[in-house]
Design a protein around this motif. Structure first.
Motif, PDB file in Angstrom:
ATOM      1  N   THR A  11      77.697  21.463  69.321  1.00 15.80           N
ATOM      2  CA  THR A  11      78.341  22.198  68.270  1.00 15.80           C
ATOM      3  C   THR A  11      77.781  23.797  68.661  1.00 15.80           C
ATOM      4  O   THR A  11      76.604  24.206  68.639  1.00 15.80           O
ATOM      5  N   LYS A  52      87.024  21.352  68.678  1.00 14.86           N
ATOM      6  CA  LYS A  52      87.557  21.636  67.368  1.00 14.86           C
ATOM      7  C   LYS A  52      86.770  22.812  66.573  1.00 14.86           C
ATOM      8  O   LYS A  52      85.709  22.570  66.490  1.00 14.86           O
ATOM      9  N   PHE A  88      86.515  24.882  63.421  1.00 15.52           N
ATOM     10  CA  PHE A  88      86.480  24.792  62.054  1.00 15.52           C
ATOM     11  C   PHE A  88      86.318  26.582  61.535  1.00 15.52           C
ATOM     12  O   PHE A  88      85.186  27.210  61.794  1.00 15.52           O
ATOM     13  N   LEU A 103      90.263  21.883  52.547  1.00 16.24           N
ATOM     14  CA  LEU A 103      89.071  20.932  52.889  1.00 16.24           C
ATOM     15  C   LEU A 103      89.755  19.362  53.214  1.00 16.24           C
ATOM     16  O   LEU A 103      89.409  18.539  53.825  1.00 16.24           O
ATOM     17  N   GLY A 110      92.757  19.271  54.622  1.00 17.00           N
ATOM     18  CA  GLY A 110      93.500  19.137  55.734  1.00 17.00           C
ATOM     19  C   GLY A 110      94.890  19.627  55.329  1.00 17.00           C
ATOM     20  O   GLY A 110      95.900  19.638  56.432  1.00 17.00           O
ATOM     21  N   TYR A 162      89.937  24.296  58.610  1.00 13.48           N
ATOM     22  CA  TYR A 162      88.988  24.767  57.659  1.00 13.48           C
ATOM     23  C   TYR A 162      87.805  23.675  57.501  1.00 13.48           C
ATOM     24  O   TYR A 162      88.219  22.666  57.438  1.00 13.48           O
ATOM     25  N   GLY A 163      86.762  24.209  57.333  1.00 15.41           N
ATOM     26  CA  GLY A 163      85.619  23.446  57.034  1.00 15.41           C
ATOM     27  C   GLY A 163      84.711  23.852  56.001  1.00 15.41           C
ATOM     28  O   GLY A 163      84.879  25.072  55.805  1.00 15.41           O
ATOM     29  N   PRO A 164      83.669  23.336  55.752  1.00 18.10           N
ATOM     30  CA  PRO A 164      82.534  23.871  54.741  1.00 18.10           C
ATOM     31  C   PRO A 164      81.862  24.927  55.315  1.00 18.10           C
ATOM     32  O   PRO A 164      81.383  25.907  54.826  1.00 18.10           O
TER      33      PRO A 164
END
Length: 139
Positions: free
Chosen positions: A6, A63, A65, A81, A83, A124-126
């Protein structure tokens, strides 16, 4: 063999090459933002894998984000969040892939010509991050 790592922070696309005239010759170089991001990719990869570069064909999954903007409403944040809403903003998916592939050249694999399959996702992600998975494919 599969290697996953990551890169924390906003995804950065490969920038356009810059040109400079030095001693009568034109040289190209990466913009500073791209160069710094490639160094972060290399550091993240080296924390996950310390072996020799892979020599077989490669399947690459990226991926990306993106952080949800603070100005979004609660319902829009929830849609991101879940999707339902996708990030249709820069950087383009191909520029993200190009930066990652170039940064891993010589570290994860001998040359990026070994990549025979690639998948790039934007969501999108946290938290903003890029998750990279490198998998050797048996011939």
């Amino acid at each position: 063999m599969e290697i996953e790592f990551t890169i924390v922070g906003d995804p950065v696309g490969q920038g356009r090459p810059r040109f400079a005239r030095r001693r009568g010759y034109v040289q190209t170089y990466d913009p500073p933002k791209s160069r710094e991001y490639k160094a972060r990719i290399a550091q993240s990869f080296q924390r996950a894998y310390m072996g020799d570069p892979l020599s077989k064909p490669i399947r690459l999954t990226i991926k990306a984000f993106f952080a949800i903007p603070r100005s979004y409403s609660k319902s829009r944040t929830r849609a991101c969040l879940e999707g339902i809403e996708k990030p249709t903003k820069k950087p383009d998916f191909d520029n993200i892939a190009k930066g990652v592939c170039d940064a891993l050249n010589g570290l994860a694999y001998q040359d990026d010509k070994q990549i025979v399959q690639a998948n790039v996702y934007k969501a999108y992600g946290p938290e903003a991050k890029v998750v990279v998975s490198i998998e050797e494919i048996e011939q």
